[in-house]
Design a protein around this motif. Structure first.
Motif, PDB file in Angstrom:
ATOM      1  N   SER A 148       0.888  -1.248  -0.040  1.00  0.00           N
ATOM      2  CA  SER A 148      -0.078   0.125   0.084  1.00  0.00           C
ATOM      3  C   SER A 148       0.863   1.381  -0.122  1.00  0.00           C
ATOM      4  CB  SER A 148      -0.915  -0.158   1.225  1.00  0.00           C
ATOM      5  OG  SER A 148      -1.896  -1.049   1.247  1.00  0.00           O
ATOM      6  N   VAL A 149       1.746   1.243   0.712  1.00  0.00           N
ATOM      7  CA  VAL A 149       2.718   2.417   0.861  1.00  0.00           C
ATOM      8  C   VAL A 149       3.624   2.610  -0.352  1.00  0.00           C
ATOM      9  CG1 VAL A 149       4.471   3.488   2.313  1.00  0.00           C
ATOM     10  CG2 VAL A 149       2.859   2.277   3.548  1.00  0.00           C
ATOM     11  N   ILE A 150       3.994   1.583  -0.934  1.00  0.00           N
ATOM     12  CA  ILE A 150       4.740   1.622  -1.968  1.00  0.00           C
ATOM     13  C   ILE A 150       3.833   2.329  -3.080  1.00  0.00           C
ATOM     14  CG2 ILE A 150       5.884   0.238  -3.829  1.00  0.00           C
ATOM     15  CD1 ILE A 150       7.087  -1.576  -1.574  1.00  0.00           C
ATOM     16  N   GLY A 151       2.681   1.548  -3.420  1.00  0.00           N
ATOM     17  CA  GLY A 151       1.690   2.182  -4.254  1.00  0.00           C
ATOM     18  C   GLY A 151       1.383   3.642  -4.224  1.00  0.00           C
ATOM     19  N   ILE A 152       1.437   3.908  -2.889  1.00  0.00           N
ATOM     20  CA  ILE A 152       1.027   5.525  -2.882  1.00  0.00           C
ATOM     21  C   ILE A 152       2.181   6.059  -3.345  1.00  0.00           C
ATOM     22  CG2 ILE A 152       0.397   7.128  -0.876  1.00  0.00           C
ATOM     23  CD1 ILE A 152      -1.267   5.031   0.336  1.00  0.00           C
ATOM     24  N   LEU A 153       3.184   5.909  -2.768  1.00  0.00           N
ATOM     25  CA  LEU A 153       4.713   6.579  -3.361  1.00  0.00           C
ATOM     26  C   LEU A 153       4.827   6.655  -4.602  1.00  0.00           C
ATOM     27  CD1 LEU A 153       7.046   5.307  -0.405  1.00  0.00           C
ATOM     28  CD2 LEU A 153       6.127   7.620  -0.465  1.00  0.00           C
ATOM     29  N   ALA A 154       4.649   5.484  -5.220  1.00  0.00           N
ATOM     30  CA  ALA A 154       4.713   5.693  -6.728  1.00  0.00           C
ATOM     31  C   ALA A 154       3.515   6.305  -7.468  1.00  0.00           C
ATOM     32  CB  ALA A 154       4.389   4.012  -7.289  1.00  0.00           C
ATOM     33  N   ALA A 155       2.337   6.488  -6.726  1.00  0.00           N
ATOM     34  CA  ALA A 155       1.444   7.168  -7.477  1.00  0.00           C
ATOM     35  C   ALA A 155       1.495   8.706  -7.195  1.00  0.00           C
ATOM     36  CB  ALA A 155      -0.008   6.862  -6.694  1.00  0.00           C
ATOM     37  N   TYR A 156       2.473   9.125  -6.261  1.00  0.00           N
ATOM     38  CA  TYR A 156       2.719  10.357  -6.186  1.00  0.00           C
ATOM     39  C   TYR A 156       4.151  10.726  -6.698  1.00  0.00           C
ATOM     40  CZ  TYR A 156      -1.007  11.866  -3.197  1.00  0.00           C
ATOM     41  OH  TYR A 156      -2.290  12.283  -2.840  1.00  0.00           O
ATOM     42  N   GLY A 157       4.699   9.902  -7.369  1.00  0.00           N
ATOM     43  CA  GLY A 157       5.995  10.043  -8.327  1.00  0.00           C
ATOM     44  C   GLY A 157       7.339   9.803  -7.532  1.00  0.00           C
TER      45      GLY A 157
END
Length: 191
Positions: A148-157
């Protein structure tokens, strides 16, 4: 809680009006709302996929094999749970969801585990030691890969969103061990 949000919003509006920043304030509100919806949909997707996987694991019977692998560790922690009790399956699923950093998906599994643990409770309405252990493990949430955290960080670039894996693993493992140590120490003292 609603009162706190109302106060914060009101103070923000008043400051925006008095400082002449009403337009940037309004833009920030709408940008924040848009971002919240996007992240919520992203997390909803992750939770849906994980709950689908857990359903497949349950229906195929694979979860019982996975639970059997975890059984030596779980039997040391949860000594008063019979080997074939359904709470072990729910606890295993919850731990797996937490290991993969899917805390939102772990929540319904945690509720199911507590319901199953309550079936073993002779004194309904009180918490058993096994329930306490489960709460500690669930709250510490040891994370092997925090999807989840990796996905959120990736979504924010983020440039390298996966670089948090080792620090998260270390921090969650230390917190789980420390919390279990404190729980078992207090049990020994108060017994």
């Amino acid at each position: 809680m609603n009162v706190i949000w109302l106060i914060l919003l009101s103070v923000g509006i008043v400051f925006a009006v008095f400082t002449g920043n009403l337009e940037p304030f309004t833009q920030a509100v709408f940008d924040g709302a848009k971002s919240a919806v996007e992240i919520s949909l992203f997390l909803l997707g992750i939770v849906s996929v994980w709950l689908g996987i857990t359903r497949i694991l349950e229906d195929s019977g694979l979860i019982y094999r996975i639970a059997h692998v975890f059984r030596p560790v779980l039997s040391r922690l949860f000594r008063n749970i019979p080997d074939d009790h359904p709470s072990l399956t729910a606890i295993t699923l919850n731990i797996l969801a937490n290991l993969f950093g899917l805390g939102n998906a772990a929540t319904p599994l945690g509720i199911k585990a507590m319901q199953e643990l309550d079936t073993l409770n002779k004194d309904k309405g009180t918490i058993t030691f096994e329930m306490m252990i489960f709460i500690v493990l669930n709250t510490a949430s040891i994370q092997l890969i925090p999807f989840s955290v990796i996905g959120i960080l990736a979504a924010y670039g983020a440039h390298n969103p996966a670089e948090i894996v080792l620090p998260v693993l270390i921090a969650t493992a230390i917190s789980a061990v420390a919390a279990l140590f404190i729980l078992f120490t207090f049990r020994k003292i108060l017994k």
